[in-house]
Design an enzyme around this catalytic site. Structure first.
Site, PDB file in Angstrom:
ATOM      1  N   LYS A  35       0.856  -1.179   0.000  1.00 50.91           N
ATOM      2  CA  LYS A  35       0.000   0.000   0.000  1.00 50.91           C
ATOM      3  C   LYS A  35       0.898   1.236   0.000  1.00 50.91           C
ATOM      4  CE  LYS A  35      -3.742   1.896   2.805  1.00 50.91           C
ATOM      5  NZ  LYS A  35      -4.278   1.934   4.160  1.00 50.91           N
ATOM      6  N   HIS A  82      -0.237   4.526   0.159  1.00 52.78           N
ATOM      7  CA  HIS A  82      -0.837   5.719   0.750  1.00 52.78           C
ATOM      8  C   HIS A  82      -1.199   5.386   2.198  1.00 52.78           C
ATOM      9  CE1 HIS A  82      -4.089   3.229  -0.798  1.00 52.78           C
ATOM     10  NE2 HIS A  82      -4.828   3.719   0.182  1.00 52.78           N
TER      11      HIS A  82
END
Ligand code: OMP
Length: 221
Positions: A107, A109
């Protein structure tokens, strides 16, 4: 081999939940197996709670040989298993153990990264469903060493006791000698064969298929 009472109970628990089934199944390794263990079928609150207790009991039974700081559940199936295990350790043994798991996709963000939960530091105990040829466990090893942590050991519900990828040894023996870390399981192929033998004529066909499979793919000790 002598089947322990908790192992007999675990096999019956797995059969009654449709987790352990007999038939014809193609494995990740390409081998065609007369049995399959699908931990995803422990899919209710009570069955998952009970499963966590079996893992916790196996870990506690080896507490002198496995020293761990954190439990790691590899995505995907290891995630609920590790959560159920730390809950059982807290409820039944008053041990408040940290745990984490990985995302399959990184991921980029929010909090970012691929590890969710406690930081993967120190000695890590991996909780997973099944070891066949050891591929999934080797992937976890990579994640653990990328995080700068060390493998304390591995606990699985079932060790299929099959030849590994590199030798006639079982995948578990290969991992133990490669990483020097213990691998423990609630049951193994021998336990299931013994259980079927105990059932007599009702399970004669499954027993024969299992023994034949063990002759071909079983690890040589
Ligand atoms: P290895 O990576 O070869 O050790 O295989 C382990 C993985 O195979 C497990 O994490 C499962 O995804 C899957 N598997 C089962 O879930 N149950 C079985 O009885 C057999 C396998 C398998 O494909 O070998």
């Amino acid at each position: 081999m002598v089947l322990q009472q908790y192992q007999r109970e675990f096999i019956e628990f797995a059969i009654s939940n449709g987790v352990l089934t007999f038939g014809e199944f193609t494995l990740k390794s390409g081998r065609v197996s007369p049995y399959f263990f699908n931990a995803g079928k422990f899919n209710s609150g009570s069955s998952l709670a009970k499963l966590g207790q079996y893992y916790a009991a196996a870990i506690n039974a080896h507490k002198d040989s496995i020293k761990y700081d954190v439990i790691f559940g590899p995505a995907y199936k290891g995630i609920p298993l590790s959560a159920a295990t730390v809950i059982a350790l807290a409820n039944n043994s008053s041990l408040d153990v940290s745990y984490s798991f990985n995302r399959k996709e990184k991921k980029d963000h929010g909090e970012g990264g691929s590890i969710v939960g406690a930081p993967l530091k120190g000695n890590v105990l991996v909780v997973d469903d099944v070891i066949t040829a050891g591929t999934a466990i080797r992937e976890s090893m990579e994640t653990i060493s990328n995080e700068g942590a060390k493998l304390a050991g591995v606990v699985v519900a079932i060790d299929r006791q099959e030849k590994g990828r590199q030798s006639d040894q079982s995948a578990i023996q290969e991992i133990q000698s490669e990483y020097g870390s213990p691998v423990i399981s609630v049951v193994n192929l021998d336990s299931i064969v013994e259980y079927l033998r105990e059932q007599g004529s009702a399970q004669a066909a499954n027993l024969e298929a299992m023994e034949e499979y063990r002759r071909i793919y079983g690890a040589k000790y």
